[in-house]
Design an enzyme around this catalytic site. Structure first.
Site, PDB file in Angstrom:
ATOM      1  N   HIS A 139       0.867  -1.187   0.000  1.00 25.05           N
ATOM      2  CA  HIS A 139       0.000   0.000   0.000  1.00 25.05           C
ATOM      3  C   HIS A 139       0.901   1.234   0.000  1.00 25.05           C
ATOM      4  O   HIS A 139       1.564   1.498   1.012  1.00 25.05           O
ATOM      5  CB  HIS A 139      -0.886   0.016   1.252  1.00 25.05           C
ATOM      6  CG  HIS A 139      -1.776  -1.180   1.384  1.00 25.05           C
ATOM      7  ND1 HIS A 139      -3.057  -1.215   0.888  1.00 25.05           N
ATOM      8  CD2 HIS A 139      -1.566  -2.393   1.952  1.00 25.05           C
ATOM      9  CE1 HIS A 139      -3.605  -2.394   1.145  1.00 25.05           C
ATOM     10  NE2 HIS A 139      -2.714  -3.131   1.802  1.00 25.05           N
ATOM     11  N   PHE A 140       0.928   1.952  -1.115  1.00 23.37           N
ATOM     12  CA  PHE A 140       1.755   3.171  -1.163  1.00 23.37           C
ATOM     13  C   PHE A 140       0.899   4.435  -0.972  1.00 23.37           C
ATOM     14  O   PHE A 140       1.408   5.546  -1.029  1.00 23.37           O
ATOM     15  CB  PHE A 140       2.568   3.241  -2.462  1.00 23.37           C
ATOM     16  CG  PHE A 140       3.796   2.340  -2.472  1.00 23.37           C
ATOM     17  CD1 PHE A 140       4.096   1.518  -1.394  1.00 23.37           C
ATOM     18  CD2 PHE A 140       4.666   2.322  -3.552  1.00 23.37           C
ATOM     19  CE1 PHE A 140       5.226   0.693  -1.394  1.00 23.37           C
ATOM     20  CE2 PHE A 140       5.795   1.513  -3.566  1.00 23.37           C
ATOM     21  CZ  PHE A 140       6.071   0.691  -2.494  1.00 23.37           C
ATOM     22  N   ASP A 187       2.282  -6.962   2.514  1.00 23.28           N
ATOM     23  CA  ASP A 187       1.129  -6.170   2.970  1.00 23.28           C
ATOM     24  C   ASP A 187       1.622  -4.905   3.691  1.00 23.28           C
ATOM     25  O   ASP A 187       1.089  -4.516   4.734  1.00 23.28           O
ATOM     26  CB  ASP A 187       0.205  -6.989   3.880  1.00 23.28           C
ATOM     27  CG  ASP A 187      -1.152  -6.318   4.098  1.00 23.28           C
ATOM     28  OD1 ASP A 187      -1.407  -5.285   3.458  1.00 23.28           O
ATOM     29  OD2 ASP A 187      -1.939  -6.837   4.897  1.00 23.28           O
ATOM     30  N   ASN A 245      -4.677  -6.490   9.935  1.00 22.99           N
ATOM     31  CA  ASN A 245      -5.663  -7.357   9.266  1.00 22.99           C
ATOM     32  C   ASN A 245      -4.970  -8.346   8.358  1.00 22.99           C
ATOM     33  O   ASN A 245      -4.175  -7.920   7.527  1.00 22.99           O
ATOM     34  CB  ASN A 245      -6.590  -6.509   8.385  1.00 22.99           C
ATOM     35  CG  ASN A 245      -7.884  -6.217   9.079  1.00 22.99           C
ATOM     36  OD1 ASN A 245      -8.233  -6.837  10.069  1.00 22.99           O
ATOM     37  ND2 ASN A 245      -8.589  -5.242   8.537  1.00 22.99           N
ATOM     38  N   PRO A 263      -5.561  -0.536  11.243  1.00 26.01           N
ATOM     39  CA  PRO A 263      -4.816  -1.794  11.192  1.00 26.01           C
ATOM     40  C   PRO A 263      -3.683  -1.722  10.174  1.00 26.01           C
ATOM     41  O   PRO A 263      -3.831  -1.092   9.128  1.00 26.01           O
ATOM     42  CB  PRO A 263      -5.882  -2.800  10.730  1.00 26.01           C
ATOM     43  CG  PRO A 263      -6.836  -1.997   9.912  1.00 26.01           C
ATOM     44  CD  PRO A 263      -6.812  -0.590  10.457  1.00 26.01           C
ATOM     45  N   ASP A 279      -8.984  -5.056  -1.718  1.00 24.58           N
ATOM     46  CA  ASP A 279      -8.204  -5.256  -0.488  1.00 24.58           C
ATOM     47  C   ASP A 279      -8.583  -4.266   0.612  1.00 24.58           C
ATOM     48  O   ASP A 279      -8.776  -3.082   0.367  1.00 24.58           O
ATOM     49  CB  ASP A 279      -6.707  -5.155  -0.751  1.00 24.58           C
ATOM     50  CG  ASP A 279      -5.943  -5.602   0.480  1.00 24.58           C
ATOM     51  OD1 ASP A 279      -6.106  -6.760   0.870  1.00 24.58           O
ATOM     52  OD2 ASP A 279      -5.241  -4.767   1.080  1.00 24.58           O
ATOM     53  N   ASN A 333      -6.692   0.490  -2.458  1.00 24.82           N
ATOM     54  CA  ASN A 333      -7.437   1.260  -1.442  1.00 24.82           C
ATOM     55  C   ASN A 333      -6.791   2.633  -1.207  1.00 24.82           C
ATOM     56  O   ASN A 333      -6.391   2.988  -0.104  1.00 24.82           O
ATOM     57  CB  ASN A 333      -7.600   0.479  -0.128  1.00 24.82           C
ATOM     58  CG  ASN A 333      -6.295   0.070   0.517  1.00 24.82           C
ATOM     59  OD1 ASN A 333      -5.248   0.056  -0.131  1.00 24.82           O
ATOM     60  ND2 ASN A 333      -6.337  -0.258   1.795  1.00 24.82           N
TER      61      ASN A 333
HETATM   62  C1  NCD Z   1      -4.552  -2.631   5.231  1.00 24.66           C
HETATM   63  C2  NCD Z   1      -4.287  -1.164   4.981  1.00 24.66           C
HETATM   64  O1  NCD Z   1      -3.914  -0.458   5.928  1.00 24.66           O
HETATM   65  O2  NCD Z   1      -4.433  -0.724   3.850  1.00 24.66           O
HETATM   66  N1  NCD Z   1      -4.293  -2.954   6.601  1.00 24.66           N
HETATM   67  C3  NCD Z   1      -3.959  -4.167   7.093  1.00 24.66           C
HETATM   68  O3  NCD Z   1      -3.909  -4.319   8.315  1.00 24.66           O
HETATM   69  N2  NCD Z   1      -3.668  -5.191   6.294  1.00 24.66           N
HETATM   70  C4  NCD Z   1      -5.957  -2.896   4.803  1.00 24.66           C
HETATM   71  C5  NCD Z   1      -6.549  -4.146   5.333  1.00 24.66           C
HETATM   72  O4  NCD Z   1      -6.271  -5.223   4.792  1.00 24.66           O
HETATM   73  O5  NCD Z   1      -7.330  -4.050   6.281  1.00 24.66           O
END
Ligand code: NCD
Length: 410
Positions: free
Chosen positions: A62-63, A281, A254, A295, A151, A94
Site C-alpha cells: 500500500h503506497f 502487505d 488485518n 490496522p 483489499d 485502497n
Molecule cells: C490494510 C491497509 O492499511 O491498507 N491494513 C492491514 O492491516 N492489512 C488494509 C486491510 O487489509 O485491512
C-alpha cells in the site's frame, strides 16, 4: 556491454547455491560463475561476506498514493521498497480515489515511470469505490492492472463476486480476494468461509485466483485441497504472520496476528509449498491513525531481515525456500523474466549482510514506521539492491535523491 560485476559472493536462489561472481549487462544477467574477469571500466560490487539473492517482488503493498501522502506516497514507497531489496511492487487499490478507473491506474504507472526507481504493477478494484455494491470498470482497468482486489474488504455479495470472477476470467486477469466476510465475528472462520467460497467460484468460472494474506491453518487446508484438484490458484502469507504470534506481540493488523499454533502451521505451509508467495502487505500509517486503531504494519523494509532472523537462522526454512517465496513465485505470477540468478534473466539482485543491526526510527525510508519490530535486533540487512544492472540502493543511499549513476557511489 556490461554494466556491473558482483564479485566473490555467496549466491542463493530457489534452485541453487554457489560462491562466485555475477556479471550483468544492459539489462539481463550475462554470466554467473567463479573467477569471472573484470571487463574494463565496469564497476564492481564486492560481495565477500555477503549473500546475493534475486531481488524481491512484492505482490501486496500500500503506497497510499493518491490520497494519503502523510502515510506514504509513490516516491517514499519506492525508496522504502529499494531499501527492502524489492525491485517490483504490486500496489493495492485502497487509495483515495480508489484505483477503480483507468485514470487512477494510469496516474500510478506514469508517476512510477517518471521516478524510474522500482517497477510498479497496480491492482484494480473489483467494486466501485471498494464499496462492494457494483463492479468497477474492469474492462477499462484491464490494460493497466494484472489483478482485481477490494483489499481491505472482502466482497460479501456472492452474485457480485461471481460476476467479478467471470469478468476477470474473460479479461485474462487474476482475482485477488481479501478473504474476510464482514458479518462473521470469528476472524478465523470469516477467512475460512470466504476462502471456501472463492475457491468454489474459481472452480465454477475458471478464473485465476491469488488469495491475499492467509493467516489460518483452515485457509491453508482449503488451498491444499483445491491445489490437489488442479485449480489455478496461488496464495500468500505475510512476513508478520509467519514470524509474530499474538502471544508475543499485541498489534492491530488485518488479518489479526495468529496464535502460536496457527503460526507454526503457516511456517509448515511455506515449507511444504502450499504457500506460494511471501507478500509484505506493507501498510504504512501515521502515529495518529495507529492511535485511532488503524490496522497495518509498515513491513517492506524489514520483510527480509525478520524472515531471515526468525525462520532461516534457526533452521526452520532454508534460504532457498525464502527466495522462492519472495522472488521466483511472485515473479512467475506477474509473468516477469525475474526470480532466479541465471543467465538471460533480468539483472535484479539484492545483496544482504548477516550482521546484527537495530531497526530503530532512523532505519526507515518509508514515511511510517508502524511496526511491532521497532527497536528489534535483527540480521539480514539489505546492503545493495540492483534493478536490471543498475544499483538503485547502496548502503543507505537511494538512486534519484542521493546519486544518479551508480558509478558515483561504488
Ligand atoms: C490494510 C491497509 O492499511 O491498507 N491494513 C492491514 O492491516 N492489512 C488494509 C486491510 O487489509 O485491512
Amino acid at each position: 556491454m556490461s554494466r556491473l560485476l558482483v564479485k566473490d559472493v555467496r549466491i542463493v536462489d530457489a534452485d541453487r547455491e554457489l560462491v562466485g561472481d555475477i556479471l550483468i549487462g544492459e539489462s539481463t544477467i550475462q554470466a554467473v560463475g567463479a573467477g569471472l574477469s573484470v571487463p574494463p571500466g565496469v564497476p564492481v560490487l564486492l560481495g565477500e561476506g555477503r549473500m546475493a539473492l534475486p531481488a524481491f517482488v512484492d505482490l501486496h503493498a500500500h503506497f497510499r498514493d493518491p490520497g494519503f501522502p502523510e502515510k506514504e506516497d509513490l516516491l517514499s514507497g519506492a525508496r522504502a521498497a529499494a531499501h527492502g531489496g524489492f525491485t517490483c511492487v504490486s500496489l493495492m487499490p485502497n487509495t483515495d480515489p480508489a484505483c477503480d478507473s483507468p485514470e487512477v491506474a494510469r496516474y500510478i504507472l506514469e508517476e512510477a515511470r517518471r521516478q524510474g526507481l522500482v517497477e510498479v504493477y497496480p491492482v484494480g478494484a473489483i467494486t466501485r469505490g471498494l464499496k462492494g455494491e457494483e463492479l468497477a470498470d474492469m474492462e477499462g482497468l484491464a490494460p493497466y492492472v494484472w489483478a482485481f482486489s477490494d483489499d481491505g474488504h472482502g466482497v460479501d455479495d456472492h452474485e457480485l463476486m461471481l460476476a467479478a470472477c467471470r469478468k476477470a476470467a474473460a479479461l485474462g486477469r487474476v482475482v485477488y480476494p481479501h478473504p474476510e466476510f464482514s458479518g462473521v465475528s470469528d476472524p478465523e472462520l470469516s477467512q475460512e468461509l470466504m476462502v471456501a467460497r472463492d475457491l468454489w467460484l474459481c472452480r465454477r468460472t475458471g478464473c485465476r485466483l491469488h488469495l491475499a494474506h492467509l493467516s489460518t491453518p483452515g485457509g491453508l487446508e482449503l488451498v491444499a485441497l483445491a491445489k490437489g484438484q488442479g485449480l489455478p490458484i496461488t496464495c500468500e502469507v505475510t512476513p508478520h504472520h509467519l514470524t509474530l504470534s499474538k502471544e508475543e506481540a499485541c498489534y492491530t493488523v488485518n488479518p489479526p496476528l495468529p496464535d502460536r499454533r496457527a503460526q507454526k502451521a503457516l511456517v509448515q505451509g511455506l515449507r511444504e509449498g502450499i504457500v506460494d508467495v511471501i507478500a509484505t502487505d506493507h501498510a504504512p500509517h501515521t502515529p495518529e491513525d495507529k492511535a485511532r486503531g488503524a490496522p497495518g504494519i509498515s513491513g517492506i523494509e524489514l520483510a527480509f531481515p525478520i524472515l531471515f532472523t526468525r525462520l532461516v537462522k534457526p533452521g526452520l526454512i532454508p534460504l532457498s525456500r525464502l527466495s522462492r517465496g519472495l522472488s521466483l513465485e511472485p515473479a512467475r505470477i506477474l509473468g516477469l523474466n525475474k526470480g532466479l540468478i541465471k543467465e538471460g534473466l533480468d539483472g535484479d539482485i539484492v545483496l544482504v549482510e548477516d550482521e546484527p543491526f537495530t531497526a530503530d526510527e532512523d532505519f526507515f525510508l518509508s514515511k511510517s514506521s508502524n511496526t511491532p519490530l521497532l527497536g528489534a535486533e535483527l540480521r539480514g540487512r539489505v546492503w545493495a539492491t540492483v534493478h536490471k544492472g543498475e544499483v538503485i540502493y547502496l548502503a543507505g543511499k537511494v538512486k534519484g535523491r542521493d546519486f544518479d549513476d551508480h558509478r558515483q557511489v561504488i
